[in-house]
Design a protein around this motif. Structure first.
Motif, PDB file in Angstrom:
ATOM      1  N   PHE A 137       0.387   5.982  -0.687  1.00  0.00           N
ATOM      2  CA  PHE A 137      -0.366   7.108  -1.252  1.00  0.00           C
ATOM      3  C   PHE A 137       0.545   8.305  -1.484  1.00  0.00           C
ATOM      4  O   PHE A 137       1.512   8.543  -0.757  1.00  0.00           O
ATOM      5  N   ASP A 138       0.182   9.080  -2.490  1.00  0.00           N
ATOM      6  CA  ASP A 138       0.732  10.416  -2.699  1.00  0.00           C
ATOM      7  C   ASP A 138      -0.441  11.312  -3.096  1.00  0.00           C
ATOM      8  O   ASP A 138      -1.332  10.875  -3.821  1.00  0.00           O
ATOM      9  N   VAL A 139      -0.451  12.549  -2.640  1.00  0.00           N
ATOM     10  CA  VAL A 139      -1.594  13.425  -2.865  1.00  0.00           C
ATOM     11  C   VAL A 139      -1.873  13.638  -4.349  1.00  0.00           C
ATOM     12  O   VAL A 139      -3.017  13.893  -4.750  1.00  0.00           O
ATOM     13  N   ARG A 140      -0.853  13.495  -5.188  1.00  0.00           N
ATOM     14  CA  ARG A 140      -1.065  13.669  -6.626  1.00  0.00           C
ATOM     15  C   ARG A 140      -1.959  12.582  -7.222  1.00  0.00           C
ATOM     16  O   ARG A 140      -2.495  12.748  -8.314  1.00  0.00           O
ATOM     17  N   MET A 141      -2.139  11.489  -6.496  1.00  0.00           N
ATOM     18  CA  MET A 141      -3.053  10.443  -6.957  1.00  0.00           C
ATOM     19  C   MET A 141      -4.502  10.930  -6.990  1.00  0.00           C
ATOM     20  O   MET A 141      -5.334  10.343  -7.684  1.00  0.00           O
ATOM     21  N   SER A 166       5.755   3.994  -8.865  1.00  0.00           N
ATOM     22  CA  SER A 166       6.659   3.416  -7.875  1.00  0.00           C
ATOM     23  C   SER A 166       6.064   3.502  -6.473  1.00  0.00           C
ATOM     24  O   SER A 166       6.110   2.536  -5.696  1.00  0.00           O
ATOM     25  N   ARG A 167       5.485   4.658  -6.136  1.00  0.00           N
ATOM     26  CA  ARG A 167       4.867   4.815  -4.822  1.00  0.00           C
ATOM     27  C   ARG A 167       3.698   3.835  -4.662  1.00  0.00           C
ATOM     28  O   ARG A 167       3.529   3.225  -3.604  1.00  0.00           O
ATOM     29  N   ALA A 168       2.908   3.695  -5.732  1.00  0.00           N
ATOM     30  CA  ALA A 168       1.750   2.803  -5.671  1.00  0.00           C
ATOM     31  C   ALA A 168       2.161   1.344  -5.537  1.00  0.00           C
ATOM     32  O   ALA A 168       1.500   0.564  -4.839  1.00  0.00           O
ATOM     33  N   LEU A 169       3.243   0.961  -6.185  1.00  0.00           N
ATOM     34  CA  LEU A 169       3.675  -0.438  -6.181  1.00  0.00           C
ATOM     35  C   LEU A 169       4.502  -0.808  -4.961  1.00  0.00           C
ATOM     36  O   LEU A 169       4.316  -1.878  -4.367  1.00  0.00           O
ATOM     37  N   PHE A 170       5.447   0.065  -4.602  1.00  0.00           N
ATOM     38  CA  PHE A 170       6.475  -0.312  -3.637  1.00  0.00           C
ATOM     39  C   PHE A 170       6.397   0.438  -2.318  1.00  0.00           C
ATOM     40  O   PHE A 170       7.146   0.128  -1.393  1.00  0.00           O
TER      41      PHE A 170
END
Length: 247
Positions: free
Chosen positions: A139-143, A160-164
């Motif tokens: 997760f990243d808050v920008r999601m 990239s954050r979502a996939l890896f």
């Protein structure tokens, strides 16, 4: 989440029966058949393919679920590699992917080979429903503020954050990047992130890790297709009350 999903009455009606969150499948068709045998709406967290004995069968079953309006899957890193390969993109040698492609090119799986690419292209990288976030890697808050980019397109920071997941600058002995969980500490208070990708559990059950800011992450990958088993979580129908308030 895109507004089309939110405005689909068939999806809303299915969600009112509850939600089933399914972890990484990795070609374990027998287990996946049990996971999708429900009247709850299904969100599968990505990595349908590779490693297990029947990735083609898993893809076929997932497409049927979607055609029936009973669920969807998120794009995982293994699903993306398959999609890119089917688009004709040149990829590094990857034995699990090559095994999946070999399955798809068998005569009995031509139906999947010729129909799966649009599903992979359309798979979202994350979904936000109320204060619940669903993502494959991390997760990243920008999601919470940005829609997911095209699953098979250019790899942005958020994709990239979502996939890896989140990685350090170090490489492990197996040659893969070392992953870290700093992102869990940035989940806002009251939010729960459901993810796969990282097999963090030591007892075969989904693992909940609280963050320092009051949110929590639930890791659902329990090793399906890799010698473990497939895990899923059922959210009760009252989950829709929170979702409706968020709308």
């Amino acid at each position: 989440m895109d507004r089309g999903f939110l405005l689909d009455e068939n999806v809303k009606n299915a969600l009112r029966k509850g939600l089933r969150v399914v972890g990484d499948v990795h070609g374990d068709l027998q287990a996946f058949r049990h996971a999708i045998a429900t009247d709850r709406f299904i969100i599968q967290l990505g990595d349908l393919v590779d490693y297990g004995p029947d990735s083609a069968g898993v893809l076929r079953a997932m497409m049927q679920v979607m055609q029936e309006g009973r669920g969807l899957f998120l794009i995982g890193n293994h699903d993306r590699k398959l999609g890119r390969a089917l688009m004709g993109r040149k990829l590094r040698p990857d034995p699990p992917l090559e095994a999946t492609l070999s399955q798809l090119y068998r005569p009995e799986n031509q139906d999947v080979l010729h129909t799966i690419l649009p599903y992979l292209e359309a798979a979202p990288a994350w979904i936000v429903l109320g204060r619940k976030v669903f993502v494959h890697g991390a997760f990243d808050v920008r999601m919470l503020m940005e829609p997911p980019p095209p699953a098979l397109g250019r790899v942005t920071f958020l994709l990239s954050r979502a996939l890896f997941g989140e990685t350090t600058n170090r490489v492990q002995k197996d040659g893969y990047p070392e992953r870290c969980l700093n992102w869990v500490n940035h989940i806002p208070t009251g939010y729960t992130v459901y993810c796969g990708h990282d097999q963090r559990s030591t007892n075969g059950c989904p693992l909940t890790i609280p963050g320092r800011t009051g949110g929590e992450a639930i890791f659902t990958d329990t090793g399906a297709g890799k010698g473990g088993h497939l895990a899923w979580l059922d959210l009760p129908p009252d989950f829709m009350e929170e979702f409706s308030i968020a709308l």
